[in-house]
Design a protein around this motif. Structure first.
Motif, mmCIF file in Angstrom:
data_model
loop_
_atom_site.group_PDB
_atom_site.id
_atom_site.type_symbol
_atom_site.label_atom_id
_atom_site.label_comp_id
_atom_site.label_asym_id
_atom_site.label_seq_id
_atom_site.Cartn_x
_atom_site.Cartn_y
_atom_site.Cartn_z
ATOM 1 N N THR A 21 -1.723 50.166 10.790
ATOM 2 C CA THR A 21 -1.728 49.618 12.149
ATOM 3 C C THR A 21 -2.638 50.425 13.065
ATOM 4 O OG1 THR A 21 0.505 48.747 11.902
ATOM 5 C CG2 THR A 21 -0.267 49.098 14.143
ATOM 6 N N GLU A 24 -6.467 49.904 13.113
ATOM 7 C CA GLU A 24 -7.060 48.753 13.789
ATOM 8 C C GLU A 24 -7.775 49.237 15.052
ATOM 9 O OE1 GLU A 24 -3.797 46.093 14.509
ATOM 10 O OE2 GLU A 24 -3.333 45.930 12.371
ATOM 11 N N SER A 25 -8.969 48.768 15.279
ATOM 12 C CA SER A 25 -9.796 49.277 16.383
ATOM 13 C C SER A 25 -9.174 49.055 17.756
ATOM 14 C CB SER A 25 -11.184 48.649 16.338
ATOM 15 O OG SER A 25 -11.077 47.241 16.491
ATOM 16 N N THR A 26 -8.303 48.073 17.888
ATOM 17 C CA THR A 26 -7.713 47.783 19.187
ATOM 18 C C THR A 26 -6.433 48.571 19.462
ATOM 19 O OG1 THR A 26 -6.494 45.916 18.260
ATOM 20 C CG2 THR A 26 -8.669 45.448 19.241
ATOM 21 N N PHE A 27 -5.931 49.293 18.455
ATOM 22 C CA PHE A 27 -4.682 50.037 18.667
ATOM 23 C C PHE A 27 -4.963 51.262 19.527
ATOM 24 C CE2 PHE A 27 -0.862 52.443 17.724
ATOM 25 C CZ PHE A 27 0.097 51.451 17.748
ATOM 26 N N PRO A 28 -4.173 51.501 20.591
ATOM 27 C CA PRO A 28 -4.490 52.543 21.571
ATOM 28 C C PRO A 28 -4.000 53.942 21.224
ATOM 29 C CG PRO A 28 -2.608 51.296 22.320
ATOM 30 C CD PRO A 28 -3.058 50.658 21.031
ATOM 31 N N ARG A 30 -4.103 57.179 17.890
ATOM 32 C CA ARG A 30 -4.621 57.595 16.582
ATOM 33 C C ARG A 30 -3.741 58.721 16.056
ATOM 34 N NH1 ARG A 30 -8.261 62.242 16.998
ATOM 35 N NH2 ARG A 30 -8.515 62.759 19.195
ATOM 36 N N ARG A 182 2.584 51.703 20.831
ATOM 37 C CA ARG A 182 1.624 50.960 21.650
ATOM 38 C C ARG A 182 2.045 50.982 23.124
ATOM 39 N NH1 ARG A 182 -1.517 47.072 19.606
ATOM 40 N NH2 ARG A 182 0.007 46.596 17.987
ATOM 41 N N THR A 186 -0.061 52.664 26.225
ATOM 42 C CA THR A 186 -0.584 51.875 27.333
ATOM 43 C C THR A 186 0.115 52.160 28.658
ATOM 44 O OG1 THR A 186 0.914 50.028 26.835
ATOM 45 C CG2 THR A 186 -1.310 49.984 25.821
#
Length: 192
Positions: A21, A24-28, A30, A182, A186
């Motif tokens: 998960t 994925e490049s859009t997950f805020p 790492r 997530r 955010t």
């Protein structure tokens, strides 16, 4: 970008799903490191995703507090914004909780406060529960007693065994964890 350290004890199937998960490049968020309290097979998942790993074997220390001090020192080197316990089968010493709280979350295969502890799935079956669930909580000094951040019910089906019930709980647990991380990343969920 939220920096996450993950702590495990075993095979790391939930870790693997979380790493997928997070990739994925859009997950805020790492994952900056994955650590274990023993030589855990799950560390190989982190290696596959090119995430640094470390091990602080509990057996190498004379006391739980000494182990905790070494674990905290390792965690500090990665400066995580959040620590995720994903199958870590050991209570963190209070000094570790105090240092990193409120930024520690844990997954649990039960609908807390029902069936806390290391055998939530087994305990639900033994109690004859018709439903159990999955929870993500904030870690405090107790056993699965911290504030609940997310949870969802999972029915117990006739003939369920510990493996079959756990297999249905795991996807829910994984989804809840990703959602909580997530929301933290955010700013939709503030840990206090």
């Amino acid at each position: 970008m939220l920096k996450v350290a993950v702590l495990i004890s075993g095979a790391g199937s939930n870790l693997r799903a979380f790493l997928e998960t997070v990739s994925e490049s859009t997950f805020p968020a790492r994952v900056v490191a994955v650590g274990a309290d023993r030589d855990a097979d799950g560390l190989s998942h982190a290696t596959h995703f090119e995430v640094p790993t470390f091990s602080v074997p509990f057996r190498d220390f004379a006391s739980r507090d000494e182990w905790g001090a070494a674990l905290a020192a390792q965690l500090r080197t990665y400066a995580p914004d959040l620590i995720v316990l994903s199958g870590l089968m050991r209570l963190l010493p209070q000094a570790v909780v105090d240092e990193f709280a409120p930024r520690i979350v844990n997954t649990h295969p039960a609908y807390l406060p029902e069936f806390p502890g290391a055998h939530g799935v087994r305990d639900a079956l033994a109690a004859g529960a018709v439903e159990t669930g999955a929870s993500v909580i904030q870690v405090d000094g107790g056993v699965d007693s911290g504030p609940i951040l997310a949870q969802e019910r999972v029915p117990v089906e006739p003939g369920d065994t510990e493996p079959t019930l756990h297999a249905r709980i795991k996807p829910v647990e994984r989804r809840l964890l990703s959602d909580v991380v997530r929301r933290i990343a955010t700013g939709d969920l503030i840990l206090t």
